[in-house]
Write a protein that holds these residues in place. Structure first.
Motif, PDB file in Angstrom:
ATOM      1  N   GLY A  41       0.802  -1.222   0.000  1.00  0.00           N
ATOM      2  CA  GLY A  41       0.000   0.000   0.000  1.00  0.00           C
ATOM      3  C   GLY A  41       0.833   1.269   0.000  1.00  0.00           C
ATOM      4  N   ALA A  42       2.150   1.138  -0.148  1.00  0.00           N
ATOM      5  CA  ALA A  42       3.006   2.330  -0.110  1.00  0.00           C
ATOM      6  C   ALA A  42       2.899   3.148  -1.405  1.00  0.00           C
ATOM      7  CB  ALA A  42       4.458   1.917   0.120  1.00  0.00           C
ATOM      8  N   GLY A  43       2.446   2.512  -2.501  1.00  0.00           N
ATOM      9  CA  GLY A  43       2.306   3.228  -3.769  1.00  0.00           C
ATOM     10  C   GLY A  43       3.253   2.744  -4.854  1.00  0.00           C
ATOM     11  N   LYS A  44       3.858   1.573  -4.682  1.00  0.00           N
ATOM     12  CA  LYS A  44       4.848   1.076  -5.653  1.00  0.00           C
ATOM     13  C   LYS A  44       4.192   0.742  -6.996  1.00  0.00           C
ATOM     14  CE  LYS A  44       6.004  -2.430  -3.013  1.00  0.00           C
ATOM     15  NZ  LYS A  44       5.010  -2.273  -1.934  1.00  0.00           N
ATOM     16  N   ALA A 206      15.046   2.627  -4.253  1.00  0.00           N
ATOM     17  CA  ALA A 206      14.200   3.705  -3.723  1.00  0.00           C
ATOM     18  C   ALA A 206      13.176   3.035  -2.827  1.00  0.00           C
ATOM     19  CB  ALA A 206      13.531   4.464  -4.861  1.00  0.00           C
ATOM     20  N   VAL A 207      12.943   3.613  -1.669  1.00  0.00           N
ATOM     21  CA  VAL A 207      11.968   3.031  -0.743  1.00  0.00           C
ATOM     22  C   VAL A 207      10.798   3.996  -0.614  1.00  0.00           C
ATOM     23  CG1 VAL A 207      11.582   2.141   1.580  1.00  0.00           C
ATOM     24  CG2 VAL A 207      13.830   1.883   0.508  1.00  0.00           C
ATOM     25  N   MET A 208       9.590   3.449  -0.720  1.00  0.00           N
ATOM     26  CA  MET A 208       8.377   4.274  -0.644  1.00  0.00           C
ATOM     27  C   MET A 208       7.647   4.024   0.661  1.00  0.00           C
ATOM     28  SD  MET A 208       6.593   4.175  -4.392  1.00  0.00           S
ATOM     29  CE  MET A 208       5.671   5.673  -4.026  1.00  0.00           C
ATOM     30  N   ASP A 209       6.963   5.073   1.098  1.00  0.00           N
ATOM     31  CA  ASP A 209       6.044   4.930   2.234  1.00  0.00           C
ATOM     32  C   ASP A 209       4.981   6.015   2.105  1.00  0.00           C
ATOM     33  OD1 ASP A 209       5.028   3.773   4.484  1.00  0.00           O
ATOM     34  OD2 ASP A 209       6.213   4.990   5.867  1.00  0.00           O
ATOM     35  N   CYS A 210       3.738   5.619   2.246  1.00  0.00           N
ATOM     36  CA  CYS A 210       2.617   6.571   2.197  1.00  0.00           C
ATOM     37  C   CYS A 210       2.662   7.464   0.960  1.00  0.00           C
ATOM     38  CB  CYS A 210       2.585   7.429   3.454  1.00  0.00           C
ATOM     39  SG  CYS A 210       2.310   6.469   4.949  1.00  0.00           S
ATOM     40  N   GLY A 211       2.967   6.879  -0.183  1.00  0.00           N
ATOM     41  CA  GLY A 211       2.903   7.633  -1.439  1.00  0.00           C
ATOM     42  C   GLY A 211       4.066   8.558  -1.691  1.00  0.00           C
TER      43      GLY A 211
END
Lengths: 241, 333
Positions: A41-44, A206-211
């Motif tokens: 759900g991070a937006g990947k 690259a690490v995503m969190d919350c979009g």
């Protein structure tokens, strides 16, 4: 320093009333494999679909090979050399392996040398050349999806969770295949949940969190820093071995 | 790499195909004489072929773009009227007892029917359907509205009365085979239907365009991701499907020997039954479904006329109980 092959600047994506990407900034270099990691759900996936034009960015800019492509259609982006392997693989189950690959080769039947190279990467494609894709196993379908994306030389390959649901032995085959792909002129942007796979083939990450992108750097640096992994991903690669 | 055991060979799914002879043979004991059964069977196959021509475009349009086009019947009606106008304008050629003279009227009539229906299809896609992509409720409302408008326009152009349409001389009458009378026109309808099916099969299975259409029916997003503009493909399929409906319309008008503004709308329930029986988006399923419906309608029309339409609904229910996604389900992503 050479300009990045793909650059996202302040990219926002809305899906219905949901604001999924909230200002994504990151770059994919002209060579190597960039891993896009993050919790569910991070937006990947949304990032890959936005790059491919399957969902339109509501704000921000996407630059590819020096040109802005934010408002280009999906077929236009594909014709610029971007190939996409979705999470569900998107194979055409009613078509044979041969027909799946023929369809992806836009400029005519694939060259023999290219096919031989693909058969070396994924021997199952040759074995099941005339079989309907719907009859293949999960791993073979994933191989077909990747083979289809590279049946002609592409500049950028977007792959969403290539090891999802695959047996460990098939994942080992996939790691070899991606290492071979990295030796070509194709740059790769890969979304992955399997940290062992990510560390084995990733050059940059690259690490995503919350979009949003919350970390970008070299994969080796992240792989060596347990506390950073814990902070960014909620567990360490060490714990995932 | 290890890939496990070899895949099972892809086999032809013959069970749905076997339904056609099965229904025909099942009806045999209830029909009082063999010649009557032969006549009814040929009539059923002819009716099925004409239904297939009318339904083929509709199933592809639904399969490719998920469009619920309730106005498909107007392409049938407009084709029927265009063909009728040409045929009536060439009455001397129609009445001549010469195949060449008859063909000199029939060929332009068929071309006019397909051209006008195809043009209307192009116009309809641009003006009526394009604004409502992705919204089934609006598609149903707007295409029903479009159907009413075109039906009224037909009244304006061709008048409200039923127009009689005698068949050309050389395809009137029957062949006598043993004791069975087989109408010449029905034989022609079967041959035209087979030719249309063969052409569609060849295009879908032996050309790159067909490969794209089959892939698009399964997963249009992936086709776009491979670099193909599915909208252009869809417009082409929509026009071709409308033209085929126009061909079906003129064939149906000649079958009924008259034409009226509701000729297409009256067929829509049957067309939807055929689409559902065959599997939405499947041309092969549409072909088999149309033949089943044609046979069923003729047998029950003879044995129990009041059950004719109900029998096709019963057939649909039975098929769906057996195969909930139709006889030849199309994989959708």
């Amino acid at each position: 320093m050479a300009e990045a092959l793909l650059a996202l600047a302040g990219v926002n994506t809305h899906i219905g009333q949901y604001h999924i990407l909230q200002g994504v900034d990151f770059e994919v270099p002209r060579a190597g494999l960039t891993m896009l990691l993050g919790r569910n759900g991070a937006g990947k996936t949304t990032t890959l679909r936005t790059v491919m034009g399957l969902w339109q960015a509501s704000a921000g800019a996407i630059r590819y090979d020096g040109a802005e492509i934010t408002r280009r259609t999906t077929p236009e982006r594909a014709r610029l050399g971007i190939a996409y392997v979705p999470e569900n693989m998107g194979i055409f189950a009613g078509l044979t392996v041969r027909e799946n690959l023929l369809l992806a080769a836009r400029s005519g039947p694939p060259e023999d040398r290219r096919l031989e190279w693909i058969f070396r990467l994924f021997p199952a494609m040759q074995k099941f050349w005339h079989a309907h894709a719907g009859n293949l196993s999960g791993g073979q379908k994933q191989m077909l999806a990747i083979a289809r994306a590279i049946v002609e030389p592409r500049r950028l390959l977007l792959v969403d969770e290539p090891t999802k649901g695959l047996a460990p032995s098939i994942i080992a085959n996939m790691i070899e295949a991606f290492r071979e792909l990295k030796r070509t002129e194709t740059s790769l942007l890969v979304v992955e949940q399997n940290f062992h796979f990510a560390r084995s083939v990733g050059d940059t990450v690259a690490v995503m969190d919350c979009g949003r992108i919350v970390h970008a750097g070299r994969m080796a640096d992240l792989a060596a820093d347990d506390s950073l992994q814990q902070k960014l991903l909620g567990l360490s690669l060490q714990a995932h071995q | 790499m290890s890939h496990g055991s070899a895949l099972p060979a892809q086999r032809l799914d013959w069970l749905p195909l076997a339904l056609i002879p099965a229904i025909a043979l099942a009806a045999l004991p209830f029909i009082p004489s063999l010649p009557t059964w032969v006549t009814l069977t040929v009539a059923g196959l002819a009716m099925g072929m004409m239904i297939f021509m009318m339904a083929a475009g509709l199933t592809l349009v639904f399969g490719l773009m998920d469009i619920m086009n309730f106005a498909h019947g107007v392409f049938i009606s407009v084709g029927a009227y265009a063909g009728t106008s040409v045929l009536l304008a060439m009455k001397p050629s129609m009445q001549a007892d010469s195949l060449a003279a008859n063909l000199s009227a029939i060929v332009p009539a068929v071309l006019a029917a397909m051209a006008l229906a195809g043009f209307l299809g192009w116009f309809f896609e641009r003006v009526v359907i394009r604004p409502v992509y992705g919204d089934h409720l609006k598609q149903i409302l707007v295409t029903m509205g479009g159907l009413i408008v075109v039906e009224q326009l037909i009244h304006v152009v061709w008048g409200p009365d039923i127009i009689p349409l005698p068949r050309p001389a050389t395809i009137t009458g029957s062949f006598i085979v043993g004791d069975a009378a087989i109408e010449r026109y029905r034989v022609l309808a079967v041959l035209v239907g087979l030719a249309v099916f063969a052409a569609m099969w060849l295009i879908l299975n032996r050309t790159r365009l067909g490969l794209l259409i089959r892939a698009g029916v399964e997963n249009r997003e992936m086709v776009e991701s491979l670099g193909y503009r599915i909208r252009s493909l869809f417009v082409g399929v929509f026009i071709a499907g409308s033209a085929l409906a126009g061909l079906g319309g003129v064939m149906w008008a000649l079958y009924q020997e008259s034409v009226n503004a509701q000729i297409g709308m009256q067929m829509m329930v049957v067309l939807f039954i055929v689409l559902i029986i065959g599997g939405l988006g499947s041309v092969g399923g549409c072909f088999v479904g149309a033949l089943l419906v044609g046979l069923m309608a003729n047998y029950t029309g003879y044995l129990a006329p009041k059950l004719a339409l109900g029998s096709n609904i019963l057939l649909m229910v039975l098929v769906l109980l057996w195969r909930p996604r139709g006889l030849f389900p199309v994989g959708r992503a």
